[in-house]
Design an enzyme around this catalytic site. Sequence first.
Site, mmCIF file in Angstrom:
data_model
loop_
_atom_site.group_PDB
_atom_site.id
_atom_site.type_symbol
_atom_site.label_atom_id
_atom_site.label_comp_id
_atom_site.label_asym_id
_atom_site.label_seq_id
_atom_site.Cartn_x
_atom_site.Cartn_y
_atom_site.Cartn_z
ATOM 1 N N THR A 176 0.827 -1.318 -0.019
ATOM 2 C CA THR A 176 0.036 0.117 -0.028
ATOM 3 C C THR A 176 1.039 1.334 0.072
ATOM 4 O O THR A 176 0.211 2.325 -0.124
ATOM 5 C CB THR A 176 -0.731 0.032 1.090
ATOM 6 O OG1 THR A 176 -0.228 0.086 2.421
ATOM 7 C CG2 THR A 176 -1.834 -1.125 1.221
ATOM 8 N N GLY A 192 0.440 -6.385 5.880
ATOM 9 C CA GLY A 192 0.136 -7.722 6.228
ATOM 10 C C GLY A 192 0.263 -8.274 7.898
ATOM 11 O O GLY A 192 0.281 -9.366 7.992
ATOM 12 N N ASN A 260 3.906 -3.797 14.023
ATOM 13 C CA ASN A 260 3.636 -4.674 15.203
ATOM 14 C C ASN A 260 4.062 -6.101 14.934
ATOM 15 O O ASN A 260 4.149 -6.639 13.933
ATOM 16 C CB ASN A 260 2.139 -4.713 15.538
ATOM 17 C CG ASN A 260 1.344 -5.117 14.340
ATOM 18 O OD1 ASN A 260 1.005 -4.499 13.416
ATOM 19 N ND2 ASN A 260 0.912 -6.530 14.560
ATOM 20 N N ASP A 303 -0.470 -3.358 19.049
ATOM 21 C CA ASP A 303 -0.375 -3.093 17.885
ATOM 22 C C ASP A 303 0.066 -1.803 17.618
ATOM 23 O O ASP A 303 -0.532 -0.974 16.650
ATOM 24 C CB ASP A 303 -1.942 -3.179 17.323
ATOM 25 C CG ASP A 303 -1.990 -3.106 15.569
ATOM 26 O OD1 ASP A 303 -0.981 -3.173 15.056
ATOM 27 O OD2 ASP A 303 -3.038 -3.076 15.284
ATOM 28 N N ARG A 330 3.779 5.701 17.293
ATOM 29 C CA ARG A 330 2.241 5.299 17.563
ATOM 30 C C ARG A 330 2.043 5.034 19.208
ATOM 31 O O ARG A 330 0.752 5.337 19.547
ATOM 32 C CB ARG A 330 2.066 4.146 16.612
ATOM 33 C CG ARG A 330 0.507 3.588 16.798
ATOM 34 C CD ARG A 330 0.376 2.788 15.462
ATOM 35 N NE ARG A 330 -0.780 1.959 15.814
ATOM 36 C CZ ARG A 330 -1.441 1.216 14.722
ATOM 37 N NH1 ARG A 330 -1.035 1.255 13.544
ATOM 38 N NH2 ARG A 330 -2.555 0.347 14.977
#
Lengths: 538, 266
Positions: A176, A192, A260, A303, A330
């Site tokens: 992506t 993925g 992750n 995650d 994040r």
Amino acid sequence: MVKLRFFTLIVGLLFYSNTQVAAQVSYQRLVDAESDHNNWLTYSGSYSGHRFSPLTDINTKTVNQLVPKWVYQVKSPGIVETTPLVVDGVMYLTEPPSNVTALDAETGRTLWRWTRPMPDDLIIIGFPRVNRGVAVLDDRVYVATLDGYLVALDASSGDVRWETHVADNSLAYSLTLAPLAIDGKVIVGVSGGEAGIRGFIDAYDAATGELAWRTWTIPGLGEPGNETWGNDSWMHGAGATWLTGSYDPELDLLYWGIGNPGPDWNGDVRPGDNLYTSGIMALEGKTGEMKWHFQATPHDTHDWDSNQIPILVDAVWEGQPRKLLLNANRNAFYYVLDRETGEFLHGTPYAKQTWAEGLDTSGRPINIPGMEPSYEGTLVWPSLQGATNWFSPSYSPLNRTFYVSVREMSAIYYKTDVEYEEGRPYMSGGEQRLDGDDAQGWIYALDALSGKKQWEFRLHSPPWSGVLSTAGNLVFGASNEGNFFALNATSGEALWSFYFGAGARTNPMSFRQNSNQYVVFSGGNSVYVFGLSGAQGF
Amino acid sequence: MKTPSTGKSSIRSVKYSLYLISLLILIPTEVISAQQPISTQGEELFIGYCSRCHGIGGTGGEGPSLQGRQFTRATEESDLARLVLTGISGTVMSRTWVTRDEANQIASYVWSLARVDDQPVEGDPLSGSEIFSGIGGCASCHIINGKGVGIGPDLSNVGARRGIPFLRESVVAPGTSIPKGERGSHSNFLAVRVEMDDGRKMRGMRINEDAFILNLRDTEGRYHMLQKSHMNKLTREFGESIMPGYGSTLNSEQITNLVAYMASLR
């Protein structure tokens, strides 16, 4: 007479359309991209990841004259997260799922369009059908596709020069990101991470598409770091590489954020730190050899991908000139690293977090017990989507300020049990996020070296859009509620806004054509180009 | 094709924790009963494929809440299965890579979140109907089958979407049924109180809000566009409602009958 008319027509076309020639983007142009006032040549505008425009026509005094100049409606509906590139009057953008369109940058008229049909059995797990943009090098445009390919297109026609198979979509690999072109190579990573892939970063020969090197983000058996994966869990350890990295041409080092570990929320099956997930890897551009790594969240169970764009800055640190890497992660911490060595220099929370007491001297988080996902549910800040996410931060070298869109939000994290199966979700839990008015969105301006907040601008909800700073002393951003806006880069004061009536998932960029500066956003199913009202529209 | 293996004990634990958390954050109690699955496998599939966006239990996330919903794209369960298989064009929701049978099971579970089974209800619906139109004054704010006034939510099929505990709570303490956010079905009914810099003071329902504008609808149904840059104070009245609570104006029997009437609206 007929011949004369024909000759006149040809000459006229040559002069009139002199901006619409094939892109010729040398590697040196990419190295110098940030000082190229007219063009936007890489995903982040430059190798340093600054997402900064040196243009000043649109500034704090003129921004209130900003009006839409043209709008491009994407032809295949879906989420539009593209950052368009602009090269000598031609805009290259991607449309969902993995199509590429070339437009006249001044008028929005279509020059060519390349469509990638997707197979009926395409596997997409854990993310929408998006594409975030292209790379350019020499006379080629590069796009990574959802079905696992890297394709080189002729910049002048959109014809395929070559395509190469990067990863197997039947295993839920997908692409992506916008590729990154460096000297003779095109770099890509994979998505993925919610399906038990084993992540990697690839370099392909820019002229032929042949694989130059591959570096796995999960060390294999016998390799250093494999011991951080208990129970053979490394085989499906994820570590996706789904956003574009940054690059230091002098050091020949690529800086790539790693996603992750898998499964996402149940770490019981993967005891250990799970290198190199939820961290940053520094790879040599020529060989792919890892020079250093920094793991922001060892044994991540929330995650908290570390794919956020690394920002490269040269600055004086404690009296010494240093080559720095800045990262708003994040996991809600802001990091300052030495990008030559990977040495941790500084870290501090920039958003609310309840999972760590702080960082030790090596940058390793001091975990608060009981913050892991559980069968019963565990309330933690930030939420699964993190304090920030895919959308880009921005750095202004003029005032040494780091701008970032922030999601102040918590979630109740659950874990479940899961077994790996090819091409299936491998997540092991989820969240109940505390949403709505319990959550807030912000644009924060941070001092680049200390991470201390300089100002904040409140959004109605946690955003999905990045920011662009400019030499006009402006910060551009967008909201879920349908606002494009410009803030004073010094104070955070809102100076301009435009309501477009749909959610935005955009990383703004800017370019100049025929002496007019433009700012570009995507929102809903459209790409919007704004310019000053006095400038001519078509 | 095999389905993801999810330990049943952990599923039970998750359900138990959902129950406790629901109580803590005042999710109406019908949500708890709605989480008793029609299809355990459907719930397992939902956790694996859907909960990342819609939240465990369908409480909402990046995707909307699926609980007690009047679905705009699905009038029956098979529509939901189709949406699972195709995705929703123009939204973040892409096709889910499952078999048709698995899609049906997911749809069955989601349908169970959004629908309430017809069940025997205590009270007299006919008497409740008279209260609704008479002393309760409910029809002055709610529409049922095209009749009434559209200040509050349309209640034409509320009995199919909401369980008895929720309906009772919405009569006695209506503010608790309004979610703290903009994704729930009652999100447009959050009460807000505003003081503008020109001295105007208003209370009404938040219809829209972004970083710059708040659209407020007052108790007469009039819309007001209010710029935040001219706002001295904005109070979001969580737990409150424009609708008065009827706990002290109706007696217990009247409330039971009114709830029975609403439950009959399917």
